[in-house]
Design a protein around this motif. Structure first.
Motif, PDB file in Angstrom:
ATOM      1  N   LEU A 105      42.856   8.774 -47.779  1.00  0.00           N
ATOM      2  CA  LEU A 105      42.883   7.323 -47.624  1.00  0.00           C
ATOM      3  C   LEU A 105      44.121   6.888 -46.838  1.00  0.00           C
ATOM      4  O   LEU A 105      44.048   6.059 -45.938  1.00  0.00           O
ATOM      5  N   GLU A 106      45.261   7.472 -47.199  1.00  0.00           N
ATOM      6  CA  GLU A 106      46.505   7.120 -46.512  1.00  0.00           C
ATOM      7  C   GLU A 106      46.385   7.357 -45.007  1.00  0.00           C
ATOM      8  O   GLU A 106      46.767   6.527 -44.188  1.00  0.00           O
ATOM      9  N   THR A 107      45.879   8.533 -44.646  1.00  0.00           N
ATOM     10  CA  THR A 107      45.774   8.875 -43.232  1.00  0.00           C
ATOM     11  C   THR A 107      44.717   8.029 -42.547  1.00  0.00           C
ATOM     12  O   THR A 107      44.909   7.534 -41.441  1.00  0.00           O
ATOM     13  N   ALA A 108      43.571   7.848 -43.221  1.00  0.00           N
ATOM     14  CA  ALA A 108      42.493   7.058 -42.617  1.00  0.00           C
ATOM     15  C   ALA A 108      42.961   5.637 -42.356  1.00  0.00           C
ATOM     16  O   ALA A 108      42.569   5.011 -41.362  1.00  0.00           O
ATOM     17  N   ASP A 109      43.818   5.115 -43.223  1.00  0.00           N
ATOM     18  CA  ASP A 109      44.281   3.740 -43.077  1.00  0.00           C
ATOM     19  C   ASP A 109      45.022   3.523 -41.762  1.00  0.00           C
ATOM     20  O   ASP A 109      45.068   2.426 -41.230  1.00  0.00           O
ATOM     21  N   VAL A 110      45.622   4.582 -41.242  1.00  0.00           N
ATOM     22  CA  VAL A 110      46.383   4.429 -39.994  1.00  0.00           C
ATOM     23  C   VAL A 110      45.761   5.231 -38.850  1.00  0.00           C
ATOM     24  O   VAL A 110      46.420   5.536 -37.862  1.00  0.00           O
ATOM     25  N   THR A 111      44.484   5.571 -38.997  1.00  0.00           N
ATOM     26  CA  THR A 111      43.787   6.326 -37.945  1.00  0.00           C
ATOM     27  C   THR A 111      42.796   5.417 -37.249  1.00  0.00           C
ATOM     28  O   THR A 111      42.054   4.687 -37.908  1.00  0.00           O
ATOM     29  N   THR A 112      42.790   5.499 -35.916  1.00  0.00           N
ATOM     30  CA  THR A 112      41.836   4.655 -35.188  1.00  0.00           C
ATOM     31  C   THR A 112      40.677   5.456 -34.594  1.00  0.00           C
ATOM     32  O   THR A 112      39.597   4.934 -34.370  1.00  0.00           O
ATOM     33  N   THR A 170      37.525   7.170 -34.439  1.00  0.00           N
ATOM     34  CA  THR A 170      36.413   7.103 -35.380  1.00  0.00           C
ATOM     35  C   THR A 170      35.952   8.438 -35.957  1.00  0.00           C
ATOM     36  O   THR A 170      35.778   8.537 -37.171  1.00  0.00           O
ATOM     37  N   PRO A 171      35.735   9.501 -35.158  1.00  0.00           N
ATOM     38  CA  PRO A 171      35.268  10.747 -35.761  1.00  0.00           C
ATOM     39  C   PRO A 171      36.246  11.289 -36.798  1.00  0.00           C
ATOM     40  O   PRO A 171      35.846  11.793 -37.850  1.00  0.00           O
ATOM     41  N   VAL A 172      37.550  11.177 -36.497  1.00  0.00           N
ATOM     42  CA  VAL A 172      38.547  11.654 -37.454  1.00  0.00           C
ATOM     43  C   VAL A 172      38.508  10.802 -38.710  1.00  0.00           C
ATOM     44  O   VAL A 172      38.518  11.313 -39.835  1.00  0.00           O
ATOM     45  N   LYS A 173      38.442   9.490 -38.526  1.00  0.00           N
ATOM     46  CA  LYS A 173      38.435   8.584 -39.679  1.00  0.00           C
ATOM     47  C   LYS A 173      37.204   8.859 -40.547  1.00  0.00           C
ATOM     48  O   LYS A 173      37.282   8.921 -41.772  1.00  0.00           O
ATOM     49  N   ASP A 174      36.031   9.029 -39.889  1.00  0.00           N
ATOM     50  CA  ASP A 174      34.804   9.302 -40.630  1.00  0.00           C
ATOM     51  C   ASP A 174      34.936  10.555 -41.478  1.00  0.00           C
ATOM     52  O   ASP A 174      34.503  10.595 -42.629  1.00  0.00           O
ATOM     53  N   GLN A 175      35.513  11.603 -40.872  1.00  0.00           N
ATOM     54  CA  GLN A 175      35.647  12.850 -41.609  1.00  0.00           C
ATOM     55  C   GLN A 175      36.561  12.656 -42.810  1.00  0.00           C
ATOM     56  O   GLN A 175      36.299  13.161 -43.900  1.00  0.00           O
ATOM     57  N   HIS A 201      44.307  -1.681 -46.214  1.00  0.00           N
ATOM     58  CA  HIS A 201      43.788  -2.830 -45.473  1.00  0.00           C
ATOM     59  C   HIS A 201      42.908  -2.479 -44.290  1.00  0.00           C
ATOM     60  O   HIS A 201      42.137  -3.306 -43.816  1.00  0.00           O
ATOM     61  N   ASN A 202      43.049  -1.268 -43.790  1.00  0.00           N
ATOM     62  CA  ASN A 202      42.299  -0.914 -42.587  1.00  0.00           C
ATOM     63  C   ASN A 202      41.070  -0.053 -42.864  1.00  0.00           C
ATOM     64  O   ASN A 202      40.511   0.554 -41.955  1.00  0.00           O
ATOM     65  N   ILE A 203      40.678   0.017 -44.137  1.00  0.00           N
ATOM     66  CA  ILE A 203      39.472   0.776 -44.477  1.00  0.00           C
ATOM     67  C   ILE A 203      38.467  -0.187 -45.098  1.00  0.00           C
ATOM     68  O   ILE A 203      38.769  -0.871 -46.077  1.00  0.00           O
ATOM     69  N   LYS A 204      37.272  -0.243 -44.515  1.00  0.00           N
ATOM     70  CA  LYS A 204      36.226  -1.099 -45.083  1.00  0.00           C
ATOM     71  C   LYS A 204      35.372  -0.253 -46.025  1.00  0.00           C
ATOM     72  O   LYS A 204      35.121   0.926 -45.766  1.00  0.00           O
ATOM     73  N   PRO A 205      34.885  -0.873 -47.112  1.00  0.00           N
ATOM     74  CA  PRO A 205      34.063  -0.111 -48.065  1.00  0.00           C
ATOM     75  C   PRO A 205      32.914   0.629 -47.404  1.00  0.00           C
ATOM     76  O   PRO A 205      32.587   1.749 -47.811  1.00  0.00           O
ATOM     77  N   GLU A 206      32.307   0.031 -46.380  1.00  0.00           N
ATOM     78  CA  GLU A 206      31.139   0.690 -45.778  1.00  0.00           C
ATOM     79  C   GLU A 206      31.521   1.926 -44.970  1.00  0.00           C
ATOM     80  O   GLU A 206      30.654   2.706 -44.565  1.00  0.00           O
ATOM     81  N   GLU A 207      32.832   2.141 -44.763  1.00  0.00           N
ATOM     82  CA  GLU A 207      33.247   3.333 -44.025  1.00  0.00           C
ATOM     83  C   GLU A 207      33.324   4.567 -44.935  1.00  0.00           C
ATOM     84  O   GLU A 207      33.477   5.684 -44.450  1.00  0.00           O
TER      85      GLU A 207
END
Lengths: 553, 553
Positions: A147-154, A156-161, A193-199
């Motif tokens: 979650l921490e990393t995803a919050d500051v990742t833009t 998309t493939p990395v964030k999705d994983q 703040h930068n992660i939406k539930p649907e992600e």
């Protein structure tokens, strides 16, 4: 006064603890009981998923053995072997692991089971498990890290994983783990703040046609509905074929990219039990109806490690034997203790007989499914029953009070999203599928790689000179030596040309290791001369910055 | 509408957190605030000793930054460098540590201090510290491990070493750590039936003529009495000369054998701060009275990392500058935030001025010493004040409530003696004094050793054949290769002939590493032929059991 008999109990789970406790109570004056366990605490395994979700703290899911068994000698040690002829247990204890030989008059084996993920390539190296406290801790730390990393990742493939979570196996453990993981993320998400539930994507994978295969069908159906409603994609009738650093491949061909794979499958025999040379079946030690090990006059077995017949003519039907559950282990513990004392007194032993009272599985979010005394329950009432049931299992009023109180406090507190990271391993095997990237230009140099299987292509493009360099590495070859050169970032891209396996060695340990082998000096001096153009740039063993070493030593 | 200014705060301690929080409140609409920290939580450092003693749980000594700073962007990342010219901060984040460049308009440096134990040989490798949560956790795990092992150890010298605990440095941190460690052991001891209270030895070592040098003399005297009464031997006017795996050597020639040495000394500049090229003094960044960094238009500093003058003519007297305490850091945070906003609005900045309200040090066992507003207090009242003071510091009612409630619960609960062990390092440097044993026959083979400094003698006596073998190893030479041969126990004794240093490589990692270098094949094949008499016994790289590798891969 006759000398007391020495009873050694190996294993501090439900079976071992209740056997030791009862042995001490019923054999007072007759026996000296010692319990050996590799950890100094008893784990309340069904609560582990709640520890992973921070619903309860680690200290509420375990009880120190010494506080559980105040009159029993507790020894924190690892059992290395058993010599049945001389009635000796060999253990290793302490920080330096000194061997100690312990003699027994009667031995009780309560080692439980082990994890065997060997059947699925990559699982052992990449999946998390849920067997003990460290596992629960690691899952939580890992999930929060995602979650921490995803919050500051833009990207998309990395964030999705990072935001995909997979639980393999939908028995009790898998269902509870998936449910609790879902709750951890749901509670933590508002702070990111930068992660939406649907992600967020969550998956529960089960090989059997339905989840909770040992449960009544309608309860399993209710459970499936609840899990799906909470956002978990339940996939049944499908297994896992392989796992890598980037996800899992399912038997139906589907690939799920995920940084978090939890394996609740892979129950196998305890590694020590496998070496004992006892008669085993289905990975469990055969016993008679009194829980004695046939052919061994002073050896008993109970719990998950044992195969205890429930009638006089057991066949190949698992129902002919005690099931591997906490309920059974506890009853076996009581019974076995009685039998050991009876044997020492020359009295009659009682055959083991027990009928399961039922099953419970938590679904998180204050819901559960229960099949108790034949009555099927679901929803919040089942959940309260589940909580009450496990609370009753906690030995001692103090433990019950503390856990119960903490449950209530935690219900009103904000979630604990503190990430306590642990030291990463110095060496690890990493699996790759064809096409996966090992590293890319600009990434921090973290270590050194050797190819065990497969082939990997290194490509370096120098943006300033249009220079293009390529090389393919096969088994036995290595790359990533920049750890030896004073540079910080990768300059090349390495990609797997086929499914493969690398051995990764962390930078610090690799550098230290290289210094340990002056014989590698010559090898690396040449290598660095060829590859990097000169030793003055190199941090090679022969050239090691002596001043750096002397600074701290 | 004008674009908001980007403020980056580096460091999530008292200074950074209060600066970020106040910046967001006072600069709403004007600034975007981002706080970068390597951990995702704020540590309440004065409570760390209580975490070490299990008096409070880890989650009660920390607050997740995202819950503290709900309107500030929190980034969990490691700062690698700062480019003041381009106003860029370079960070590494995520599991693969990908570099990211972040631009700022104003930068606030709140990195605190680092640990520098280099001055005392061996300390960096053998002493535990008390700087963060992992440290507190490690101390507890380690101390309980010592009790566990001592409980089943009969060899007196080994047992004595396990039951001796040394804390170096008697400032606040040292005194609180010694007191809490004493309490941990005192509470846990009843569960360890084979350890008598008189077998425990605790030491507090201070170089200055008395403990708590910054406290009024009479309070320091009271503190010394209380600590001594509780069984801690307080040694003042003496420093530590060196440390090894078996203890510490003091400057007065005395050697204390101990498995547990905690260093609360060694405050040094934060490693990143050292590389910034800013004007430093006493290891701290010089600032003007407004907490700006002279010569840098958009850089500010506060907290332990900064040297903030309290008057217009500061000299060489530490009293001319803000002290490195939480009190000061918090006030600086408020003030600095106000100044940054004032600067952006073109308003006047306020010079920093603050007078310490006093100091508090806990002595465990519900006693403390306090010097508040000039009033000296001691005993339980001071202790309650101490508790209340730090509770008031916890940001947010929820955190106060939870910690306060847990304190009450813990007061009536049995101690938490659960030992959660962490993965040991794969490589480590181990110091030895002349005469120390590295390993003895019969010990489990745990790894492989290379000599960095000194000389070590290996002696093998074969009891069956009267064969006696001796060899001396010097720098660059190695021993312990039995990890490569399929044997489990050491056959020889290795002793240090002089003070020396070994590099130890854990067995599993060493074996994996050896497989990574086919080039070592030839080297080891010969070596094992010579040393062990044949490759069929060897587990050497060229001979690696392929079936073992294939089993899991």
């Amino acid at each position: 006064m006759a000398k007391k008999k020495k009873i050694i109990v190996i294993g501090g789970g439900f079976g071992g603890v209740f056997a030791a406790k009862t042995l001490e109570e019923r054999g007072r004056g007759l026996v000296d009981v010692e319990l050996i366990n590799n950890n100094n605490y008893f784990v309340f395994q069904p609560l582990l998923p709640e520890v992973a979700s921070s619903n309860i703290s680690a200290s509420d899911a375990v009880v120190p053995l010494r506080q559980l068994l105040t009159k029993v000698q507790v020894r924190q040690a690892r059992v290395m072997g058993i010599d049945f002829k001389t009635k000796t247990v060999i253990v290793m204890q302490g920080a330096r692991m000194t061997p100690v030989e312990l003699k027994y008059d009667e031995l009780v084996i309560a080692l439980g089971t082990g994890v065997d993920l060997a059947r699925i390539p990559g699982m052992a190296d990449h999946a998390l498990t849920m067997k003990d406290l460290t596992d629960a801790h690691m899952l939580r730390t890992h999930a929060i890290g995602c979650l921490e990393t995803a919050d500051v990742t833009t990207e998309t493939p990395v964030k999705d994983q990072l935001l995909s979570f997979v639980v393999v196996g939908a028995g009790f453990s898998g269902v509870e783990t998936a449910a609790e993981l879902r709750e951890l993320i749901r509670n933590a998400l508002p702070y990111y703040h930068n992660i939406k539930p649907e992600e967020i994507r969550m998956y529960l994978i089960e090989y059997a046609p339905r989840i909770l295969p040992t449960f009544p069908a309608e309860l399993a159906e209710y459970a499936t509905k609840q899990l799906s409603k909470s956002g978990i994609e339940v996939l049944t009738g499908v297994g896992t074929e392989s796992a890598t650093a980037t996800g899992v491949a399912l038997t139906n061909g589907r690939i799920i990219n995920s940084s978090t794979v939890v394996a609740t499958i892979g129950n196998g025999p305890h590694p020590l039990v496998q070496t004992l040379g006892l008669d085993m079946h289905w990975g469990r030690i055969r016993t008679d109806r009194f829980m004695q090990v046939p052919g061994q006059e002073h050896v008993w077995a109970l719990g998950d490690a044992a195969l205890i017949p429930l009638n006089d003519n057991p066949g190949e039907d698992p129902a002919d034997y005690a099931t591997q559950t906490a309920q059974f282990a506890v009853r076996e513990g009581y019974q076995l203790a009685g039998n050991v004392v009876a044997k020492l007194k020359g009295e009659e032993l009682k055959p083991f007989a027990y009928k399961s009272k039922g099953s419970l599985a938590s679904l998180g979010m204050s819901k559960a499914v229960a099949d108790v005394y034949g009555i099927k329950l679901s929803g919040m009432f089942a959940w309260l029953l589940w909580r009450g049931f496990y609370l009753s299992f906690l030995p001692g009023f103090v433990a019950k009070f503390r856990v119960g109180l903490n449950w209530m406090i935690n219900a009103i507190m904000p979630p604990n999203i503190v990430q306590l990271r642990m030291r990463p391993p110095a060496t690890r095997y990493i699996h790759f599928w064809r096409g996966d990237k090992v590293f890319e230009p600009g990434m921090l140099i973290d270590g050194f790689y050797t190819v065990i299987k497969g082939s990997f292509k290194l490509t370096i493009d120098n943006p300033d000179t249009d220079e293009h360099f390529e090389k393919v590495f096969g088994p036995g070859e290595h790359f990533g030596e920049r750890v030896l050169v004073k540079s910080e970032l990768r300059t090349g891209l390495v990609q797997a040309l086929e499914d493969g396996l690398l051995l990764f060695i962390a930078q610090k340990d690799f550098t230290r290791f290289a210094t340990a082998f002056p014989t590698l000096d010559a090898y690396f001096k040449d290598y660095i001369e060829e590859t990097f153009g000169g030793p003055d740039k190199a941090f090679a063993p022969g050239n090691i910055d002596q001043s750096e070493l002397e600074k701290t030593h």
